[in-house]
Design a protein around this motif. Structure first.
Motif, PDB file in Angstrom:
ATOM      1  N   GLY A 173       0.839  -1.196   0.000  1.00  0.00           N
ATOM      2  CA  GLY A 173       0.000   0.000   0.000  1.00  0.00           C
ATOM      3  C   GLY A 173       0.867   1.236   0.000  1.00  0.00           C
ATOM      4  O   GLY A 173       2.092   1.153  -0.139  1.00  0.00           O
ATOM      5  N   VAL A 174       0.236   2.393   0.172  1.00  0.00           N
ATOM      6  CA  VAL A 174       1.017   3.628   0.219  1.00  0.00           C
ATOM      7  C   VAL A 174       0.275   4.664   1.049  1.00  0.00           C
ATOM      8  O   VAL A 174      -0.962   4.723   1.047  1.00  0.00           O
ATOM      9  CB  VAL A 174       1.290   4.192  -1.195  1.00  0.00           C
ATOM     10  N   ILE A 175       1.044   5.436   1.782  1.00  0.00           N
ATOM     11  CA  ILE A 175       0.519   6.600   2.472  1.00  0.00           C
ATOM     12  C   ILE A 175       1.607   7.664   2.476  1.00  0.00           C
ATOM     13  O   ILE A 175       2.806   7.344   2.542  1.00  0.00           O
ATOM     14  CB  ILE A 175       0.078   6.263   3.911  1.00  0.00           C
ATOM     15  N   ALA A 176       1.195   8.904   2.351  1.00  0.00           N
ATOM     16  CA  ALA A 176       2.114  10.030   2.517  1.00  0.00           C
ATOM     17  C   ALA A 176       1.749  10.720   3.817  1.00  0.00           C
ATOM     18  O   ALA A 176       0.563  10.930   4.110  1.00  0.00           O
ATOM     19  CB  ALA A 176       2.006  11.002   1.356  1.00  0.00           C
ATOM     20  N   ILE A 177       2.749  11.049   4.615  1.00  0.00           N
ATOM     21  CA  ILE A 177       2.489  11.688   5.905  1.00  0.00           C
ATOM     22  C   ILE A 177       3.510  12.792   6.121  1.00  0.00           C
ATOM     23  O   ILE A 177       4.699  12.644   5.813  1.00  0.00           O
ATOM     24  CB  ILE A 177       2.523  10.664   7.059  1.00  0.00           C
ATOM     25  N   GLY A 178       3.016  13.923   6.597  1.00  0.00           N
ATOM     26  CA  GLY A 178       3.892  15.056   6.838  1.00  0.00           C
ATOM     27  C   GLY A 178       3.577  15.699   8.174  1.00  0.00           C
ATOM     28  O   GLY A 178       2.494  15.505   8.738  1.00  0.00           O
ATOM     29  N   THR A 179       4.515  16.444   8.694  1.00  0.00           N
ATOM     30  CA  THR A 179       4.294  17.156   9.941  1.00  0.00           C
ATOM     31  C   THR A 179       5.220  18.352  10.047  1.00  0.00           C
ATOM     32  O   THR A 179       6.345  18.343   9.530  1.00  0.00           O
ATOM     33  CB  THR A 179       4.504  16.238  11.164  1.00  0.00           C
ATOM     34  N   ASP A 180       4.698  19.382  10.731  1.00  0.00           N
ATOM     35  CA  ASP A 180       5.532  20.501  11.146  1.00  0.00           C
ATOM     36  C   ASP A 180       5.902  20.350  12.609  1.00  0.00           C
ATOM     37  O   ASP A 180       6.387  21.287  13.237  1.00  0.00           O
ATOM     38  CB  ASP A 180       4.799  21.826  10.910  1.00  0.00           C
ATOM     39  N   LEU A 181       5.660  19.152  13.155  1.00  0.00           N
ATOM     40  CA  LEU A 181       5.920  18.750  14.546  1.00  0.00           C
ATOM     41  C   LEU A 181       4.892  19.314  15.523  1.00  0.00           C
ATOM     42  O   LEU A 181       5.059  19.162  16.738  1.00  0.00           O
ATOM     43  CB  LEU A 181       7.345  19.095  14.985  1.00  0.00           C
ATOM     44  N   THR A 182       3.829  19.935  15.007  1.00  0.00           N
ATOM     45  CA  THR A 182       2.708  20.312  15.876  1.00  0.00           C
ATOM     46  C   THR A 182       1.447  19.530  15.523  1.00  0.00           C
ATOM     47  O   THR A 182       0.585  19.328  16.370  1.00  0.00           O
ATOM     48  CB  THR A 182       2.403  21.821  15.783  1.00  0.00           C
ATOM     49  N   SER A 183       1.329  19.089  14.272  1.00  0.00           N
ATOM     50  CA  SER A 183       0.196  18.270  13.855  1.00  0.00           C
ATOM     51  C   SER A 183       0.622  17.432  12.660  1.00  0.00           C
ATOM     52  O   SER A 183       1.647  17.704  12.028  1.00  0.00           O
ATOM     53  CB  SER A 183      -1.020  19.132  13.495  1.00  0.00           C
ATOM     54  N   TRP A 184      -0.191  16.400  12.361  1.00  0.00           N
ATOM     55  CA  TRP A 184       0.086  15.514  11.240  1.00  0.00           C
ATOM     56  C   TRP A 184      -0.802  15.868  10.054  1.00  0.00           C
ATOM     57  O   TRP A 184      -1.937  16.287  10.228  1.00  0.00           O
ATOM     58  CB  TRP A 184      -0.178  14.055  11.619  1.00  0.00           C
ATOM     59  N   ARG A 185      -0.278  15.650   8.851  1.00  0.00           N
ATOM     60  CA  ARG A 185      -1.044  15.738   7.612  1.00  0.00           C
ATOM     61  C   ARG A 185      -0.827  14.430   6.872  1.00  0.00           C
ATOM     62  O   ARG A 185       0.319  13.971   6.763  1.00  0.00           O
ATOM     63  CB  ARG A 185      -0.558  16.905   6.735  1.00  0.00           C
TER      64      ARG A 185
END
Length: 322
Positions: A130-142
């Motif tokens: 599968g695949v997921i992209a995940i990002g963060t500015d270290l205050t919340s997840w996207r």
């Protein structure tokens, strides 16, 4: 503090992996089993996960002399959508079996992020079956995608394999858009194509079976325009997910992790081109580690009270036990 033990687990479509580590020495040993944890009416089955985890962890402890873990981190694919039973039952089971004082459940995307980028802001594309992209500015997840092979996982191994088999079946039928090269590979791998639906549809692991054809697609990308087109489309999907999950920043980091990228240049080259188009301000960097490394990092950070990743119930939840 240096001899404080931690337990880390990575549960995904390719099986279950377990590591024991200490704060001071790092990973002492790893074990893996290839079968994925069972998923049923309640989602990911906590009893099946524990039935696999407990003997693996005990064998590792006997082999390595690792101290009893004070912290356990379990990273699981599908935690957000299929993790209700895990969240309800697994922390107590970990306390009961291992005597840990802190437990954390994390989406496999979070452990992939922690393994790849640590506590640096950016986005990680974690791709395998599968695949997921995940990002963060270290205050919340996207996050973007990660919806499973029936509803999403666009550009994943299962997606590439399915698209390749569709092209093979188009060639078998004589419809436009088919690939004789992929038809030959599909016959070689799966036998007569009229039997393919019966091989795939009843299986609970059909996503993994589809993904097993992705390297076949990649093997013909150099001389088959249909195969090359499948990988270009996959790259476009992966880049779109990365852009959707990337946090707003001047120069965010972007890393790729997961077994899909072992395909190499036939996928990675078009993906680099697509990423340059949708995220021209991002800085590419190599992943420092894999999701099991990320679970270890989170466990050590919790054991030392230095956790720098944001908590969110369906992505990273932590419980402390008396």
């Amino acid at each position: 503090m240096s001899d404080v033990g931690v337990l880390a687990v990575d549960s995904g479509g390719s099986g279950l992996r377990v590591a024991l580590a200490t704060v001071g020495q790092g990973v002492l040993g790893r074990r893996s089993s290839p079968e994925p944890v069972r998923t049923g009416a309640r989602g990911i089955d906590p009893e099946d996960l524990m039935a696999r985890l407990v003997p693996a962890a005990r064998a590792l402890a006997a082999e390595t002399g690792a101290p009893p873990p004070t912290t356990a981190v379990v990273g699981a694919a599908g935690l957000g959508t299929l993790g209700g039973a895990l969240r309800a039952e697994l922390p107590a089971a970990l306390v009961r079996e291992f005597g840990v004082r802190t437990t954390a459940l994390a989406a496999d995307a979070v452990t992939a992020y922690a393994g790849a980028l640590g506590t640096r802001p950016g986005v990680v594309v974690a791709a395998g079956t599968g695949v997921i992209a995940i990002g963060t500015d270290l205050t919340s997840w996207r996050r973007a995608d990660g919806w499973g092979h029936l509803l999403g996982d666009s550009g994943s191994g299962a997606w590439i394999g399915r698209a390749g088999l569709e092209a093979a079946l188009r060639a078998y039928d004589g419809r436009p858009g088919g690939s004789a090269a992929l038809l030959a590979l599909a016959r070689e791998r799966f036998g007569p194509l009229p039997g393919l639906p019966g091989l795939l549809y009843p299986r609970s692991d059909r996503a993994a079976v589809l993904a097993s054809f992705a390297p076949c697609v990649a093997s013909r990308a150099h001389d088959d325009p249909v195969a090359a087109g499948v990988l270009r489309a996959a790259a476009r999907h992966l880049a779109d997910s990365a852009a959707a999950a990337c946090p707003p920043a001047d120069a965010p980091l972007i890393a790729l992790t997961g077994g899909l990228f072992e395909i190499g240049a036939p996928l990675v080259v078009p993906l680099e081109e697509e990423l340059a188009g949708v995220l021209p301000h991002a800085r590419r960097t190599s992943a420092e580690g894999d999701p099991l490394d990320g679970a270890v990092r989170i466990a050590v950070a919790l054991a030392t009270d230095t956790c720098g990743w944001p908590y969110e119930e369906t992505l990273l939840s932590v419980a402390h036990h008396p």
